[in-house]
Design a protein around this motif. Sequence first.
Motif, PDB file in Angstrom:
ATOM      1  N   MET A   1       0.941  -1.178   0.138  1.00  0.00           N
ATOM      2  CA  MET A   1       0.008  -0.005  -0.043  1.00  0.00           C
ATOM      3  C   MET A   1       0.916   1.142  -0.009  1.00  0.00           C
ATOM      4  O   MET A   1       1.569   1.448   1.040  1.00  0.00           O
ATOM      5  CB  MET A   1      -0.804   0.079   1.362  1.00  0.00           C
ATOM      6  N   HIS A   2       0.838   1.913  -1.034  1.00  0.00           N
ATOM      7  CA  HIS A   2       1.405   3.362  -1.077  1.00  0.00           C
ATOM      8  C   HIS A   2       0.475   4.553  -1.519  1.00  0.00           C
ATOM      9  O   HIS A   2      -0.474   4.422  -1.857  1.00  0.00           O
ATOM     10  CB  HIS A   2       2.574   3.077  -2.201  1.00  0.00           C
ATOM     11  N   GLY A   3       0.989   5.522  -0.842  1.00  0.00           N
ATOM     12  CA  GLY A   3      -0.040   6.862  -1.240  1.00  0.00           C
ATOM     13  C   GLY A   3      -1.433   6.624  -0.686  1.00  0.00           C
ATOM     14  O   GLY A   3      -1.757   6.003   0.346  1.00  0.00           O
ATOM     15  N   PRO A   4      -2.290   7.011  -1.408  1.00  0.00           N
ATOM     16  CA  PRO A   4      -3.791   7.125  -1.249  1.00  0.00           C
ATOM     17  C   PRO A   4      -4.425   5.871  -1.240  1.00  0.00           C
ATOM     18  O   PRO A   4      -5.645   5.739  -0.994  1.00  0.00           O
ATOM     19  CB  PRO A   4      -4.327   8.133  -2.009  1.00  0.00           C
ATOM     20  N   GLU A   5      -3.773   4.877  -1.974  1.00  0.00           N
ATOM     21  CA  GLU A   5      -4.320   3.618  -2.187  1.00  0.00           C
ATOM     22  C   GLU A   5      -4.599   2.700  -1.202  1.00  0.00           C
ATOM     23  O   GLU A   5      -3.600   2.740  -0.163  1.00  0.00           O
ATOM     24  CB  GLU A   5      -3.424   2.659  -3.328  1.00  0.00           C
ATOM     25  N   PHE A   6      -5.914   1.986  -0.791  1.00  0.00           N
ATOM     26  CA  PHE A   6      -6.079   1.167   0.255  1.00  0.00           C
ATOM     27  C   PHE A   6      -7.066   0.118  -0.411  1.00  0.00           C
ATOM     28  O   PHE A   6      -8.029   0.434  -0.721  1.00  0.00           O
ATOM     29  CB  PHE A   6      -6.787   2.109   1.359  1.00  0.00           C
TER      30      PHE A   6
ATOM     31  N   ALA B   1      -4.511   9.253   2.395  1.00  0.00           N
ATOM     32  CA  ALA B   1      -3.916  10.259   1.497  1.00  0.00           C
ATOM     33  C   ALA B   1      -3.647  11.475   2.612  1.00  0.00           C
ATOM     34  O   ALA B   1      -2.423  11.850   2.242  1.00  0.00           O
ATOM     35  CB  ALA B   1      -4.649  10.625   0.345  1.00  0.00           C
ATOM     36  N   GLY B   2      -4.381  11.943   3.185  1.00  0.00           N
ATOM     37  CA  GLY B   2      -4.263  13.333   4.114  1.00  0.00           C
ATOM     38  C   GLY B   2      -2.970  12.979   4.846  1.00  0.00           C
ATOM     39  O   GLY B   2      -1.925  13.633   5.208  1.00  0.00           O
ATOM     40  N   LEU B   3      -3.052  11.616   5.610  1.00  0.00           N
ATOM     41  CA  LEU B   3      -1.960  11.545   6.572  1.00  0.00           C
ATOM     42  C   LEU B   3      -0.633  11.202   5.980  1.00  0.00           C
ATOM     43  O   LEU B   3       0.433  11.403   6.238  1.00  0.00           O
ATOM     44  CB  LEU B   3      -2.524  10.257   7.577  1.00  0.00           C
ATOM     45  N   TYR B   4      -0.791  10.621   4.830  1.00  0.00           N
ATOM     46  CA  TYR B   4       0.303  10.265   4.172  1.00  0.00           C
ATOM     47  C   TYR B   4       1.217  11.243   3.808  1.00  0.00           C
ATOM     48  O   TYR B   4       2.606  11.344   3.774  1.00  0.00           O
ATOM     49  CB  TYR B   4       0.105   9.116   3.059  1.00  0.00           C
TER      50      TYR B   4
ATOM     51  N   TRP C   1      -4.157   2.082  11.799  1.00  0.00           N
ATOM     52  CA  TRP C   1      -3.381   2.828  10.796  1.00  0.00           C
ATOM     53  C   TRP C   1      -1.918   2.663  10.460  1.00  0.00           C
ATOM     54  O   TRP C   1      -1.180   3.243  10.172  1.00  0.00           O
ATOM     55  CB  TRP C   1      -3.714   4.178  10.731  1.00  0.00           C
ATOM     56  N   THR C   2      -1.605   1.177  10.546  1.00  0.00           N
ATOM     57  CA  THR C   2       0.070   1.057  10.535  1.00  0.00           C
ATOM     58  C   THR C   2       0.428   1.058   9.256  1.00  0.00           C
ATOM     59  O   THR C   2       1.830   1.882   9.374  1.00  0.00           O
ATOM     60  CB  THR C   2       0.215  -0.614  10.918  1.00  0.00           C
ATOM     61  N   ALA C   3      -0.222   1.202   8.306  1.00  0.00           N
ATOM     62  CA  ALA C   3       0.365   1.211   7.008  1.00  0.00           C
ATOM     63  C   ALA C   3       0.499   2.811   6.636  1.00  0.00           C
ATOM     64  O   ALA C   3       1.463   3.065   5.901  1.00  0.00           O
ATOM     65  CB  ALA C   3      -0.776   0.930   5.841  1.00  0.00           C
ATOM     66  N   CYS C   4      -0.149   3.744   7.235  1.00  0.00           N
ATOM     67  CA  CYS C   4       0.141   5.019   7.350  1.00  0.00           C
ATOM     68  C   CYS C   4       1.125   5.374   8.008  1.00  0.00           C
ATOM     69  O   CYS C   4       2.093   6.242   7.798  1.00  0.00           O
ATOM     70  CB  CYS C   4      -1.318   5.977   7.382  1.00  0.00           C
ATOM     71  N   SER C   5       1.093   5.082   9.226  1.00  0.00           N
ATOM     72  CA  SER C   5       2.084   5.535  10.397  1.00  0.00           C
ATOM     73  C   SER C   5       3.517   5.215   9.942  1.00  0.00           C
ATOM     74  O   SER C   5       4.269   5.898  10.470  1.00  0.00           O
ATOM     75  CB  SER C   5       1.669   5.169  11.780  1.00  0.00           C
ATOM     76  N   ALA C   6       3.733   4.272   9.197  1.00  0.00           N
ATOM     77  CA  ALA C   6       4.975   3.864   8.726  1.00  0.00           C
ATOM     78  C   ALA C   6       5.828   4.915   8.280  1.00  0.00           C
ATOM     79  O   ALA C   6       7.112   5.192   8.452  1.00  0.00           O
ATOM     80  CB  ALA C   6       5.182   2.559   7.982  1.00  0.00           C
ATOM     81  N   SER C   7       5.187   5.686   7.565  1.00  0.00           N
ATOM     82  CA  SER C   7       5.598   7.033   6.760  1.00  0.00           C
ATOM     83  C   SER C   7       5.481   8.288   7.634  1.00  0.00           C
ATOM     84  O   SER C   7       5.941   9.273   7.220  1.00  0.00           O
ATOM     85  CB  SER C   7       5.073   6.977   5.489  1.00  0.00           C
ATOM     86  N   VAL C   8       4.974   8.434   8.766  1.00  0.00           N
ATOM     87  CA  VAL C   8       4.625   9.583   9.618  1.00  0.00           C
ATOM     88  C   VAL C   8       5.814   9.725  10.132  1.00  0.00           C
ATOM     89  O   VAL C   8       6.383   8.768  11.070  1.00  0.00           O
ATOM     90  CB  VAL C   8       3.534   9.548  10.182  1.00  0.00           C
ATOM     91  N   ARG C   9       6.675  10.831  10.205  1.00  0.00           N
ATOM     92  CA  ARG C   9       7.643  11.245  11.264  1.00  0.00           C
ATOM     93  C   ARG C   9       7.102  11.965  12.470  1.00  0.00           C
ATOM     94  O   ARG C   9       6.259  12.716  12.564  1.00  0.00           O
ATOM     95  CB  ARG C   9       8.449  12.310  10.371  1.00  0.00           C
ATOM     96  N   THR C  10       7.841  11.540  13.605  1.00  0.00           N
ATOM     97  CA  THR C  10       7.441  11.947  14.977  1.00  0.00           C
ATOM     98  C   THR C  10       8.416  13.248  15.153  1.00  0.00           C
ATOM     99  O   THR C  10       9.768  12.889  14.954  1.00  0.00           O
ATOM    100  CB  THR C  10       7.118  10.991  15.832  1.00  0.00           C
ATOM    101  N   THR C  11       8.191  14.159  15.785  1.00  0.00           N
ATOM    102  CA  THR C  11       9.290  15.142  16.288  1.00  0.00           C
ATOM    103  C   THR C  11       9.026  15.113  17.864  1.00  0.00           C
ATOM    104  O   THR C  11       8.291  14.878  18.657  1.00  0.00           O
ATOM    105  CB  THR C  11       8.894  16.624  15.848  1.00  0.00           C
TER     106      THR C  11
END
Length: 53
Positions: A1-6, A15-18, A43-53
């Motif tokens: 799963m990449h980008g907005p595809e699910f 898509a918004g989160l990604y 939301w593991t598929a999305c959270s893998a690409s989310v950066r945390t600060t």
Amino acid sequence: MHGPEFHGRINFMKAGLYYADRITTVSPGYAREIQTAEQAAAWTACSASVRTT
């Protein structure tokens, strides 16, 4: 799963989160909570690409 595809369809929430530069939450406690393995499982598929600060 990449980008907005699910599952072969566009998911606008994903898509918004990604593609977001930053994601905010209502409180620091909630930010920590959604990063736990239990809460983030949905939301593991999305959270893998989310950066945390």
